[in-house]
Design a protein around this motif. Structure first.
Motif, mmCIF file in Angstrom:
data_model
loop_
_atom_site.group_PDB
_atom_site.id
_atom_site.type_symbol
_atom_site.label_atom_id
_atom_site.label_comp_id
_atom_site.label_asym_id
_atom_site.label_seq_id
_atom_site.Cartn_x
_atom_site.Cartn_y
_atom_site.Cartn_z
ATOM 1 N N TYR A 179 -23.830 -13.781 -56.713
ATOM 2 C CA TYR A 179 -24.235 -14.045 -58.095
ATOM 3 C C TYR A 179 -24.154 -12.727 -58.878
ATOM 4 O O TYR A 179 -24.843 -11.760 -58.564
ATOM 5 N N LEU A 180 -23.298 -12.707 -59.888
ATOM 6 C CA LEU A 180 -23.088 -11.507 -60.685
ATOM 7 C C LEU A 180 -24.080 -11.445 -61.844
ATOM 8 O O LEU A 180 -24.705 -12.453 -62.191
ATOM 9 N N PRO A 181 -24.229 -10.281 -62.477
ATOM 10 C CA PRO A 181 -25.116 -10.180 -63.644
ATOM 11 C C PRO A 181 -24.685 -11.107 -64.772
ATOM 12 O O PRO A 181 -23.494 -11.404 -64.944
ATOM 13 N N VAL A 182 -25.657 -11.549 -65.529
ATOM 14 C CA VAL A 182 -25.401 -12.462 -66.646
ATOM 15 C C VAL A 182 -24.587 -11.745 -67.719
ATOM 16 O O VAL A 182 -24.818 -10.565 -68.023
ATOM 17 N N ILE A 183 -23.622 -12.459 -68.292
ATOM 18 C CA ILE A 183 -22.801 -11.932 -69.381
ATOM 19 C C ILE A 183 -23.140 -12.712 -70.647
ATOM 20 O O ILE A 183 -23.078 -13.943 -70.660
ATOM 21 N N ARG B 232 -13.739 -11.153 -70.840
ATOM 22 C CA ARG B 232 -14.760 -10.288 -70.240
ATOM 23 C C ARG B 232 -15.316 -10.904 -68.956
ATOM 24 O O ARG B 232 -15.526 -10.208 -67.960
ATOM 25 N N THR B 233 -15.530 -12.208 -68.983
ATOM 26 C CA THR B 233 -16.041 -12.882 -67.789
ATOM 27 C C THR B 233 -15.009 -12.857 -66.669
ATOM 28 O O THR B 233 -15.335 -12.614 -65.503
ATOM 29 N N GLY B 234 -13.756 -13.118 -67.017
ATOM 30 C CA GLY B 234 -12.697 -13.064 -66.013
ATOM 31 C C GLY B 234 -12.556 -11.677 -65.407
ATOM 32 O O GLY B 234 -12.318 -11.542 -64.199
ATOM 33 N N HIS B 235 -12.708 -10.651 -66.239
ATOM 34 C CA HIS B 235 -12.616 -9.282 -65.724
ATOM 35 C C HIS B 235 -13.754 -8.996 -64.744
ATOM 36 O O HIS B 235 -13.539 -8.341 -63.709
ATOM 37 N N THR C 32 -32.347 -18.089 -68.867
ATOM 38 C CA THR C 32 -31.551 -16.877 -69.064
ATOM 39 C C THR C 32 -30.065 -17.179 -69.168
ATOM 40 O O THR C 32 -29.369 -16.645 -70.038
ATOM 41 N N ALA C 33 -29.575 -18.017 -68.282
ATOM 42 C CA ALA C 33 -28.143 -18.343 -68.245
ATOM 43 C C ALA C 33 -27.980 -19.847 -68.060
ATOM 44 O O ALA C 33 -27.962 -20.332 -66.926
ATOM 45 N N PRO C 34 -27.858 -20.610 -69.132
ATOM 46 C CA PRO C 34 -27.731 -22.066 -69.003
ATOM 47 C C PRO C 34 -26.381 -22.532 -68.483
ATOM 48 O O PRO C 34 -26.214 -23.696 -68.137
ATOM 49 N N ILE C 35 -25.389 -21.625 -68.437
ATOM 50 C CA ILE C 35 -24.045 -21.980 -67.969
ATOM 51 C C ILE C 35 -23.667 -21.072 -66.804
ATOM 52 O O ILE C 35 -23.881 -19.856 -66.851
ATOM 53 N N VAL C 36 -23.107 -21.673 -65.768
ATOM 54 C CA VAL C 36 -22.641 -20.953 -64.587
ATOM 55 C C VAL C 36 -21.147 -21.211 -64.427
ATOM 56 O O VAL C 36 -20.694 -22.364 -64.547
ATOM 57 N N VAL C 37 -20.389 -20.144 -64.188
ATOM 58 C CA VAL C 37 -18.953 -20.300 -63.920
ATOM 59 C C VAL C 37 -18.634 -19.628 -62.598
ATOM 60 O O VAL C 37 -19.284 -18.661 -62.207
ATOM 61 N N SER C 38 -17.631 -20.162 -61.915
ATOM 62 C CA SER C 38 -17.273 -19.640 -60.598
ATOM 63 C C SER C 38 -15.769 -19.727 -60.396
ATOM 64 O O SER C 38 -15.094 -20.582 -60.989
ATOM 65 N N ASN C 39 -15.255 -18.839 -59.564
ATOM 66 C CA ASN C 39 -13.885 -19.014 -59.109
ATOM 67 C C ASN C 39 -13.826 -20.224 -58.185
ATOM 68 O O ASN C 39 -14.841 -20.678 -57.669
ATOM 69 N N HIS C 40 -12.620 -20.759 -58.001
ATOM 70 C CA HIS C 40 -12.491 -22.025 -57.287
ATOM 71 C C HIS C 40 -11.399 -21.893 -56.232
ATOM 72 O O HIS C 40 -10.237 -21.674 -56.562
ATOM 73 N N VAL C 41 -11.776 -22.006 -54.967
ATOM 74 C CA VAL C 41 -10.845 -21.817 -53.866
ATOM 75 C C VAL C 41 -10.664 -23.088 -53.043
ATOM 76 O O VAL C 41 -9.565 -23.377 -52.579
ATOM 77 N N SER C 42 -11.727 -23.850 -52.861
ATOM 78 C CA SER C 42 -11.668 -25.020 -51.994
ATOM 79 C C SER C 42 -12.577 -26.116 -52.535
ATOM 80 O O SER C 42 -13.267 -25.934 -53.550
ATOM 81 N N TYR C 43 -12.562 -27.262 -51.871
ATOM 82 C CA TYR C 43 -13.480 -28.333 -52.254
ATOM 83 C C TYR C 43 -14.902 -28.047 -51.781
ATOM 84 O O TYR C 43 -15.828 -28.808 -52.070
#
Length: 601
Positions: free
Chosen positions: A314-318, A334-337, A170-181
């Protein structure tokens, strides 16, 4: 009754009569006029933020002036608790010191076991262009369990999850915000994804072995060809279901989690569905973000907490728009929003380049401090924990040193929202760092501002009518001082002018009167003498000598065309010195018109 009705419709506060016009917003679309924000001007005051054309020494190359957005106090890289404050925190540390020792032993043990398991799973595997065989992936479960134990040693005894990871199909790519190691370690355990990492990680102890097992995609973010190849690899691996899902941190570095910064486009160019993931670190006394705080101090604080809170949603797939071909930029927006909405924060135009600028400024400031106050060196643990592409900063820009907040009294003065600058002026990060080096050599005050005498000293200019006009061109708010953002945007604005490059070539040709492809000191003086004619004889000769020394980069007593153009690219404001000579040759035509004719001919 009539009086009452009159009172109901009469304004409660009467505006005094004034001949001042109302405040209006103007949008100037003249060629050469660049603005990073809407300029607020009034009919009665033309020079609040925009340069008057009559004072513009760069009209001859097509510049119509520029404006700069007001400085922001937002610092997306600031850690709120870089120091240990309060009786409760000191008491907690004293109580947890024995626990921290046990946690450190657990950390080291898990690291060693995970490394050995990874080494075994990679033994004899040579076909790196295809997915890792399943039996080797099963062995990697040992390392994944070890990483969960490492998180436990850091105080993440339980991790709150909301939502579920979408399937690989369904979603071959995952993106995330980055705060720490911490996030890369968590995702290694949770998803075991393919990641994007700096090329230099491969040769590092522990790290190189572990990320090779993750079928890493290597990239050099400063090489366009390397970035293009990385995007192709992301697309290839995302399109094949036998590969793990691809994980990226599109911000490119860590922030403090109270906002998100601009996204790099590597995850969005392939055009595959993406699942955004939001990571939060709720806290009261200890900010876990890797901002203006050294790695050693951050790890120590984590080891000495009763418990560290972490939430993963985990947010809905875009998916890219099916009705029209959606650009990577719009897909990223759109993803950033979606991520910003889930975090209830805003997205700014800061980027990894802003961190580079802040780091560079911090490094130079540290050289002025006693050694005992310098930042704590990062060890190989910094590299191991930085298994993501985002922390290439440790390897490529920081010499493994991260300065504490305080070496720069006003860090936000060096944050220019480089994503917006890059898109407006096509200025690279490395070019911005070069401009920062020049600005820092002007000895800015604690507020990050430079006065005219230091400005002219670095550009090797004497006080005269032209040099004051150059300074006034950068000093858009007429405060008598210039900030780094004004200096950077003003220099980039001049370089972006379509006639700048041609003006450099014509200026060299005008100076090279004998046609030997070199400029002597005498020839340079004859060319720029008209620009500084208001200096006395001694100052005039000294000015020529200093400018010649600046252009003669190889110190061979003459200026080649390469020396000449290189110096003007590093100091584009100096092109104004050659305006009178070009104008004199082109007279009676304005120099800009003559240069345009030269370009067309």
């Amino acid at each position: 009754m009539a009086g009452i009705e009159a009172d109901l419709i009469t304004p409660l506060i009467h505006s005094p009569p004034s001949d001042q016009s109302e405040l209006i917003l103007t949008v100037d679309d003249r060629p050469g006029f660049e603005s990073l924000s809407d300029s607020c001007t009034s009919n009665g005051d033309d020079a609040d933020n925009t340069l008057l054309a009559s004072d513009n020494p760069f009209e001859f190359i097509g510049s119509g002036g520029f404006s700069v957005a007001r400085p922001t106090t937002v610092d997306p890289f600031r850690n709120d608790t870089p120091n240990i404050d309060g009786v409760y925190e000191w008491f907690k540390i004293l109580v947890c010191v024995p626990v921290a020792a046990i946690r450190l032993v657990l950390f080291g043990l898990c690291l060693m076991v995970g490394y050995l398991a990874t080494k075994f799973s990679l033994q004899g595997w040579k076909d790196k262009q295809n997915p890792m065989p399943k039996w080797r992936c099963r062995v990697m479960w040992i390392t994944r369990i070890c990483t969960r134990c490492i998180l436990f040693s850091f105080g993440y005894h339980w991790i709150k999850r909301k939502g579920r990871p979408a399937s690989r199909e369904t979603a071959p790519i995952v993106v995330s915000n980055h705060v720490s190691y911490i996030e890369p370690i968590f995702f290694f355990y949770e998803l075991f994804p393919t990641i994007v990492a700096s090329e230099s990680h491969d040769s590092l102890p522990f790290v190189g072995t572990i990320i090779r097992a993750m079928q890493v995609i290597y990239v050099n973010r400063f090489s366009p060809s390397s970035r293009k190849q990385a995007v192709n690899e992301i697309k290839r691996k995302a399109s094949c279901d036998t590969y793990p899902r691809v994980l990226l941190f599109p911000e490119g570095t860590t922030t403090n989690g109270r906002l998100i910064i601009s996204f790099q486009l590597g995850a969005f160019i392939p055009g595959y569905p993406i699942q955004p993931v939001v990571v939060r670190y709720p806290h009261i006394h200890f900010d876990q973000s890797w901002g203006h705080i050294s790695l050693g101090r951050l790890m120590f604080r984590m080891f000495t907490q009763f418990h560290n809170f972490m939430e993963v949603e985990y947010l809905p797939v875009i998916s890219p728009s099916e009705y029209k071909k959606e650009s990577a930029v719009h897909f990223a927006e759109r993803t950033g929003h979606a991520i910003a909405t889930a975090l209830n924060v805003v997205q700014t135009s800061h980027s990894y380049a802003d961190l580079m600028l802040l780091t560079r400024a911090s490094q130079l400031k540290q050289q002025q401090w006693p050694p005992e106050l310098s930042a704590i060196n990062g060890s190989f643990l910094a590299i191991f924990l930085d298994i993501s592409f985002s922390h290439a900063r440790v390897l490529e820009t920081k010499d493994e040193n991260i300065g504490f907040d305080g070496y720069i009294e006003n860090p936000s003065s060096y944050l220019v929202e480089m994503a917006r600058v890059e898109s407006s002026f096509h200025l690279s990060t490395l070019e911005a760092v070069d401009f920062l080096d020049t600005f820092l050599s002007m000895n800015p005050d604690p507020s990050g501002c430079v006065k005219i005498h230091d400005f002219l000293r670095v550009l090797r200019l004497k006080p005269c009518h032209l040099s004051e006009k150059i300074f006034g061109f950068i000093d858009v708010d007429k405060s008598g001082k210039v900030t780094f953002k004004q200096f950077l945007v003003g220099s980039a604005h001049v370089m972006k002018q379509p006639l700048f490059r041609r003006a450099c070539e014509l200026a060299f040709a005008e100076c090279d009167t004998d046609g030997d492809s070199y400029i002597s000191e005498q020839e340079l003086g004859d060319s720029i003498g008209r620009a500084i004619s208001d200096l006395n004889k001694d100052e005039w000769q000294l000015q020529i000598r200093e400018v010649f020394s600046l252009f003669d980069t190889d110190k061979d007593g003459r200026i080649s065309k390469d020396d000449f153009c290189t110096c003007l690219r590093r100091n584009p404001l100096l092109i104004a010195l050659f305006s009178p000579s070009l104008h004199h040759k082109a007279s009676p035509k304005p120099p800009g018109i003559w240069i345009q004719e030269e370009v067309l001919s």
